[in-house]
Write an enzyme that holds these catalytic residues in place. Sequence first.
Site, short mmCIF file in Angstrom:
data_model
loop_
_atom_site.label_atom_id
_atom_site.label_comp_id
_atom_site.label_asym_id
_atom_site.label_seq_id
_atom_site.Cartn_x
_atom_site.Cartn_y
_atom_site.Cartn_z
N ARG A 1 -37.46 31.56 -5.81
CA ARG A 1 -38.46 32.64 -5.77
C ARG A 1 -38.64 33.32 -7.14
O ARG A 1 -38.84 34.54 -7.21
CB ARG A 1 -38.09 33.70 -4.73
CG ARG A 1 -38.08 33.23 -3.29
CD ARG A 1 -39.50 32.83 -2.84
NE ARG A 1 -39.57 32.74 -1.40
CZ ARG A 1 -39.29 31.63 -0.69
NH1 ARG A 1 -38.93 30.52 -1.32
NH2 ARG A 1 -39.40 31.63 0.62
N SER B 1 -41.69 37.19 4.09
CA SER B 1 -40.34 37.71 3.82
C SER B 1 -40.44 38.88 2.86
O SER B 1 -41.03 38.75 1.79
CB SER B 1 -39.47 36.65 3.16
OG SER B 1 -39.35 35.52 3.96
N GLU C 1 -39.08 40.89 -2.31
CA GLU C 1 -39.87 39.76 -2.82
C GLU C 1 -41.22 40.21 -3.39
O GLU C 1 -41.61 39.75 -4.46
CB GLU C 1 -40.12 38.76 -1.68
CG GLU C 1 -39.46 37.43 -1.88
CD GLU C 1 -39.97 36.37 -0.92
OE1 GLU C 1 -41.17 36.34 -0.59
OE2 GLU C 1 -39.15 35.54 -0.50
N1 EPU Z 1 -31.93 35.27 11.28
C1 EPU Z 1 -31.43 36.20 12.17
N2 EPU Z 1 -32.24 37.26 12.50
C2 EPU Z 1 -33.47 37.40 12.00
C3 EPU Z 1 -33.97 36.46 11.09
C4 EPU Z 1 -33.17 35.39 10.73
O1 EPU Z 1 -30.32 36.09 12.65
O2 EPU Z 1 -34.14 38.38 12.36
C5 EPU Z 1 -31.10 34.11 10.94
C6 EPU Z 1 -31.66 32.85 11.59
O3 EPU Z 1 -31.20 32.66 12.86
C7 EPU Z 1 -31.18 31.78 10.64
C8 EPU Z 1 -31.19 32.48 9.29
O4 EPU Z 1 -31.18 33.86 9.55
O5 EPU Z 1 -29.86 31.41 10.93
C9 EPU Z 1 -32.36 32.07 8.39
O6 EPU Z 1 -33.58 32.36 9.05
P1 EPU Z 1 -34.90 31.44 8.82
O7 EPU Z 1 -34.58 30.02 9.02
O8 EPU Z 1 -35.99 32.05 9.64
O9 EPU Z 1 -35.22 31.55 7.30
P2 EPU Z 1 -35.14 32.74 6.27
O10 EPU Z 1 -34.01 32.48 5.33
O11 EPU Z 1 -35.14 34.04 6.97
C10 EPU Z 1 -36.63 31.61 4.44
C11 EPU Z 1 -37.79 31.99 3.57
C12 EPU Z 1 -39.08 31.91 4.37
C13 EPU Z 1 -39.25 30.47 4.84
C14 EPU Z 1 -38.04 30.11 5.70
C15 EPU Z 1 -38.05 28.64 6.09
C16 EPU Z 1 -36.88 33.55 1.95
C17 EPU Z 1 -36.77 34.97 1.53
N3 EPU Z 1 -37.58 33.34 3.07
O12 EPU Z 1 -36.52 32.58 5.47
O13 EPU Z 1 -40.15 32.20 3.48
O14 EPU Z 1 -40.43 30.32 5.60
O15 EPU Z 1 -36.82 30.31 4.95
O16 EPU Z 1 -37.81 27.87 4.95
O17 EPU Z 1 -36.35 32.68 1.28
C18 EPU Z 1 -41.61 33.92 2.72
O18 EPU Z 1 -41.08 33.78 1.62
O19 EPU Z 1 -42.53 34.75 2.92
C19 EPU Z 1 -41.11 33.13 3.84
C20 EPU Z 1 -41.55 33.32 5.08
#
Ligand code: EPU
Length: 343
Positions: free
Chosen positions: A169, A243, A339
């Site tokens: 990012r 995010s 972000e």
């Molecule tokens: N989780 C929770 N509670 C929540 C949200 C997430 O427990 O409310 C846990 C999930 O269960 C999972 C972990 O956190 O174990 C990661 O969650 P997720 O797979 O949804 O991905 P993320 O790390 O929250 C990142 C990117 C997203 C992208 C997804 C999929 C960043 C900051 N965000 O989210 O990007 O779509 O991975 O690759 O790196 C964006 O940048 O706007 C965005 C949506």
Amino acid sequence: MDTQLAIQTDVSLKSLNTFGIESVAARFLEVRGVQDLEAVYRDPFLKELPRLVLGGGSNLLLVSSRYEGIVLKMVNKGMAVERDDGQSTYIRVCAGELWHDFVMWTLRNGYPGLENMSLIPGTVGAAPVQNIGAYGVELKDCFYSLRAFDFHSGQMVELDREDCAFSYRDSIFKHEMKDRLVIIDLTFVLPKAWTPNIGYGDVASVLRAEGISDPTPEDISRAIIAIRQRKLPDPNVQGNAGSFFQNPTVSAETLAQLRESHPNIPSYPQSDGRFRIAAGWLIDQCGWKGKQLGRAGVCATQALVLVNCGGAEGGEIATLAKAIQADVKAKFGIELNPEPSFI
Ligand code: EPU
């Protein structure tokens, strides 16, 4: 002032940022090509104004009610195959195209490679700024070069992948080139030898549930669109910027300490031996999911996304963000970095 330029004054930015926050731009120009930027550069008054380059407005928090500079809204369009070296296809695309439209165009035309980044909001020109990524693929993986207008020299410059200093990012466009370069177009390199990338999160299980064992790029795109639509609020229905925080990186030692009290903490190993932690999980654990503070809220399906509950000012979203940062810091000792850019 250059009368050739269709500069508007006192333009509302409400419909031009996905949080749907009201703020007024003192000056506003739709940029259709590099000639518009050259004209701004030649004008001694316009050249000195603060500049805000606007793509889809999906990574932006407008905290001031007025922007006393010039907003440059990129609207240049076009995408085409530039060349084919037998191994890969090189595709050039203009900054003003919507990212998702571009991904769909590549798939329709038989150039896979970007399908994991389906439905990411925003424009193509904004994509390199924060090296967008999703489901195990980042922009830098298929990026070849870009062309930008340099407000220091008044010339076009070309940058390759190394010049852009991409990381999670992040890129040179958030740092030394921040107020200097305006991205005009990008060239992607998409290898003809395609391999599916379905190792991240729910992608494989969604495909399995559909009975798909040998997915096509279109299958992966459809699965990712379904996952995103289920988890992430549609900005046309509820204002948000995806995010709101980056996933923080910690040392192996810090992770081991955290695991003593929180054995389920989601973590992803990085190539440098450190670990990325899921910020959404940290926020969720602090009890913020689905909560509201003033007219700002935390999404009920993904705690990493802050939402405009209706009529929020940028300051209210920023206040909620600060409260979340303080709680995560107090509970886990981890600093969360936003972000979106605060303007
Ligand atoms: N989780 C929770 N509670 C929540 C949200 C997430 O427990 O409310 C846990 C999930 O269960 C999972 C972990 O956190 O174990 C990661 O969650 P997720 O797979 O949804 O991905 P993320 O790390 O929250 C990142 C990117 C997203 C992208 C997804 C999929 C960043 C900051 N965000 O989210 O990007 O779509 O991975 O690759 O790196 C964006 O940048 O706007 C965005 C949506």
